[in-house]
Structures are given as structure tokens and as C-alpha cells.
Design an enzyme around this catalytic site. Structure first.
Site: not given
Length: 206
Positions: A32, A35, A39, A106
């Protein structure tokens, strides 16, 4: 690859490593925009899995660039190499029997497909952490989006570099609509279902 390299088999199989840990090796791949919440969700999923007594390790995009991939920039070529390396590392973790959480922007479908191939499709869950650029920019504590808009950061995904939305993600988590707790619950449910599915198929074929 040099002809002088030979694969060296050990005396412990993948199945034995999984039996030893009481789980199947897996890679949960969070993709994604910066932000979007990748994570944040991965950190909470890791915590919950550890509380369950499961063996898990989290690979984070920024963290990996402090060491293994510290020599790479953010060109398309370097981004591809970044994901190629981490896909190989995640596949090794999976082979150890670990549940591996990989949170990386990614941006390209081809490299995400490569990561799936290396881990094995049955043991890979692609989680698209969905959030539009405007939402991500509002959350951005470092001001990266603003700097990217001013041209101070080159090749910034979503501003000056592309992001290819996953074509067939195993799970879509819309963080504009879902709380962190709800997103984590969805990911844990997906992991549980895949673990059960793998076990059922192993019992049926074994």
C-alpha cells in the site's frame, strides 16, 4: 549464477520444522501507499500472534533499508531489487516455519507476484492496505508527501512514481473505513483460515 555453487540439503525437512513450531510457515505481505497503515497493522498483528504463542517475525520497509538494503535508492530498478531481496528473505523465513509479516510499499505487481512465487502461493497472503493519496498525506507525520509535491523528494510513490493497485489481493483492508483493531482482526482471521486450509490439505494428501 556461478557453476561452482551447489545446493546443500540438510537433515531436517520443512515439515519437521513446522511440526516443531506447531504451525505452517507463511508470508503475509502488506502492500500500500506510504501512510496507508501497513506498518501499524503489521506491528499489532505481530504482537497478537506472539501473545498466542506463535513464532512470527516482522520485516519492515524502512527497517530493512537501514541494513540489508542500505545501498539501494528509490528508482524503479532499485525498488525492484529491494523487493527481490526481501522476497528471498521472506521465503527463507517461511521455510523455517515462521509466520513472516512483510510490510513494503512494493508498488509493482510483477515484484509482488515474484514474492508470492518464492514463498509458494499456498503459503502467501497478499494484504492490500487501501488508502488514497489524500488520506495518506493527512496522516503523514514526516511531511513526505508535501516534500514530494514540492519536488524535494524524487520518485515518491503516489506523487512522482506509480503504484499499481493489486489485481488479486487475498485481502483488502480499507484503512479509511476501518480502525486499526478491525483491520488487525481481519488479518488474523485470514491467517487462521489459511493455516487451517493448509493443514486440511496436508492431512488429505498425506
Amino acid at each position: 549464477m556461478t557453476k561452482n555453487i551447489t545446493w546443500h540439503d540438510g537433515k531436517v525437512s520443512y515439515d519437521q520444522r513446522c511440526d516443531n513450531l506447531g504451525q505452517e510457515g507463511m508470508v503475509i505481505w502488506f502492500t500500500g501507499l506510504s501512510g496507508s497503515g501497513k506498518s501499524t497493522i503489521a506491528v499489532e498483528v505481530e504482537k497478537e500472534l506472539v501473545l498466542r504463542g506463535q513464532a512470527v517475525y516482522r520485516l519492515d520497509g524502512d527497517n530493512v533499508r537501514h541494513g540489508l538494503n542500505s545501498d539501494l535508492g528509490f528508482t524503479a530498478e532499485d525498488r525492484n531489487e529491494n523487493i527481490r531481496r526481501i522476497a528471498e528473505v521472506a521465503a527463507l523465513f517461511k521455510d523455517s516455519g515462521m509466520i513472516t509479516l512483510a510490510s513494503f510499499i512494493s508498488p509493482y505487481q510483477e515484484t509482488r507476484d515474484f514474492a508470492r512465487e518464492r514463498a509458494g502461493a499456498d503459503n502467501f497472503i497478499e494484504v492490500y492496505v487501501k488508502a488514497d493519496v489524500e488520506t495518506c498525506a493527512k496522516r503523514d507525520p514526516k511531511g513526505l508527501y508535501e516534500m514530494a509535491k514540492k519536488g524535494e523528494i524524487k520518485n515518491f510513490t503516489g506523487i512522482s512514481a506509480p503504484y499499481e493497485v493489486p489485481e488479486n489481493a487475498d485481502l483488502v483492508v480499507d484503512t479509511k473505513e476501518l480502525s486499526v483493531e478491525a483491520a488487525v482482526a481481519k488479518v488474523l482471521e485470514a491467517i487462521d483460515k489459511r493455516q487451517a486450509w493448509i493443514k486440511e490439505n496436508l492431512e488429505a494428501t498425506g
